[in-house]
Scaffold this active site. Sequence first.
Site, short mmCIF file in Angstrom:
data_model
loop_
_atom_site.label_atom_id
_atom_site.label_comp_id
_atom_site.label_asym_id
_atom_site.label_seq_id
_atom_site.Cartn_x
_atom_site.Cartn_y
_atom_site.Cartn_z
N LYS A 54 0.84 -1.21 0.00
CA LYS A 54 0.00 0.00 0.00
C LYS A 54 0.86 1.25 0.00
O LYS A 54 0.63 2.20 -0.76
CB LYS A 54 -0.92 0.01 1.23
CG LYS A 54 -2.10 -0.92 1.11
CD LYS A 54 -2.82 -1.13 2.45
CE LYS A 54 -3.87 -2.22 2.30
NZ LYS A 54 -4.42 -2.69 3.58
N GLN A 98 -5.04 -1.30 9.57
CA GLN A 98 -4.98 -2.65 9.02
C GLN A 98 -5.63 -3.65 9.99
O GLN A 98 -5.35 -3.65 11.19
CB GLN A 98 -3.51 -3.02 8.76
CG GLN A 98 -3.30 -4.35 8.08
CD GLN A 98 -3.79 -4.40 6.63
OE1 GLN A 98 -3.83 -3.39 5.94
NE2 GLN A 98 -4.18 -5.58 6.18
N ASP A 121 -11.44 2.86 3.92
CA ASP A 121 -11.88 1.46 3.87
C ASP A 121 -13.40 1.37 3.73
O ASP A 121 -13.92 0.30 3.37
CB ASP A 121 -11.50 0.75 5.18
CG ASP A 121 -10.23 -0.07 5.08
OD1 ASP A 121 -9.95 -0.59 3.99
OD2 ASP A 121 -9.54 -0.19 6.11
N1 GUN Z 1 -7.11 -6.64 6.13
C1 GUN Z 1 -7.38 -7.39 5.03
N2 GUN Z 1 -8.05 -6.66 4.11
C2 GUN Z 1 -8.18 -5.43 4.63
C3 GUN Z 1 -8.77 -4.22 4.14
O1 GUN Z 1 -9.33 -4.15 3.04
N3 GUN Z 1 -8.69 -3.16 4.98
C4 GUN Z 1 -8.12 -3.23 6.20
N4 GUN Z 1 -8.11 -2.14 6.95
N5 GUN Z 1 -7.56 -4.33 6.67
C5 GUN Z 1 -7.60 -5.42 5.90
#
Ligand code: GUN
Length: 300
Positions: A54, A98, A121
């Site tokens: 990311k 996350q 998100d």
């Molecule tokens: N962990 C796995 N996929 C995601 C996601 O799309 N967003 C977040 N914040 N954590 C994750």
Amino acid sequence: MTAEIIDGKAFAARVREQVAAHVERLKADHGITPGLAVVLVGEDPASQVYVRSKGKQTVEAGMASFEHKLPVETSEADLLALVRKLNADDDVHGILVQLPLPAHMNAELVINTIDPAKDVDGFHISNVGLLGTGQKSMVPCTPLGCLMLLRDRLGKLAGLNAVVVGRSNIVGKPMAQLLLGDSCTVTIAHSRTKDLPAVCRGADILVAAVGRPEMVKGDWIKPGATVIDVGINRIDAPEKGEGKSRLVGDVDFASASEVAGAITPVPGGVGPMTIACLLANTLTACCRAKGLPEPAGLTP
Ligand code: GUN
């Protein structure tokens, strides 16, 4: 029938280019650099990989990346304090915490402490409610990516039968809301659904997001259907050598691709779209914060 393979990797690259071009204009015309803060608590290896990826793609799109890595023993109060600090930081337009969080933390509380306008998100309860009532919101990245792939392949989705297998808050439920928003007839199926193969066979659009390796078989699929495989499962692959593994989706690709009209592969299908849509959401959040026009085609 041999299905068309939907190239999510190439599509995601185009989304990232579109985001980067818009970011460049924001910088040149307004002196604004969109910023994304990613918070990782603990050392879960898969999460570390995602967070690194990311950060890299954020910078490649010309945006500012703020990474906050906290030790696993961080208190919930300290994490909430960081989230509030990021909420108040004008250089931060998007915040992603996350998941999963360590067991001693209340993930719902943490997510609902993020400013909904910065919730890239789309997990904050306000954004969930806005999406559910068809109002402007931040939309979860993976379902948004799936919707983009579906519209690209099928054009208008109105009237199509869509079956979403999986009812998670992250994928299944928001995916169903988005498909409903595009006037599909939507069924949410799951592991307890009666005669799941028969339900799936009614789908013009089948989205598999159950987290069970290769569960959806070719004879569950209506000939010509569009199949979106959200699953990413690592399974043993002794044929590749001892101790080796490979990634598979929730769909049995070999049999499904004989029946479907189009299908996303794993890897290289939905996966790359998730981060591309995270960048798109960060750009959208930035434009909304500044009262500037939103980029076209990057929101539902
Ligand atoms: N962990 C796995 N996929 C995601 C996601 O799309 N967003 C977040 N914040 N954590 C994750």
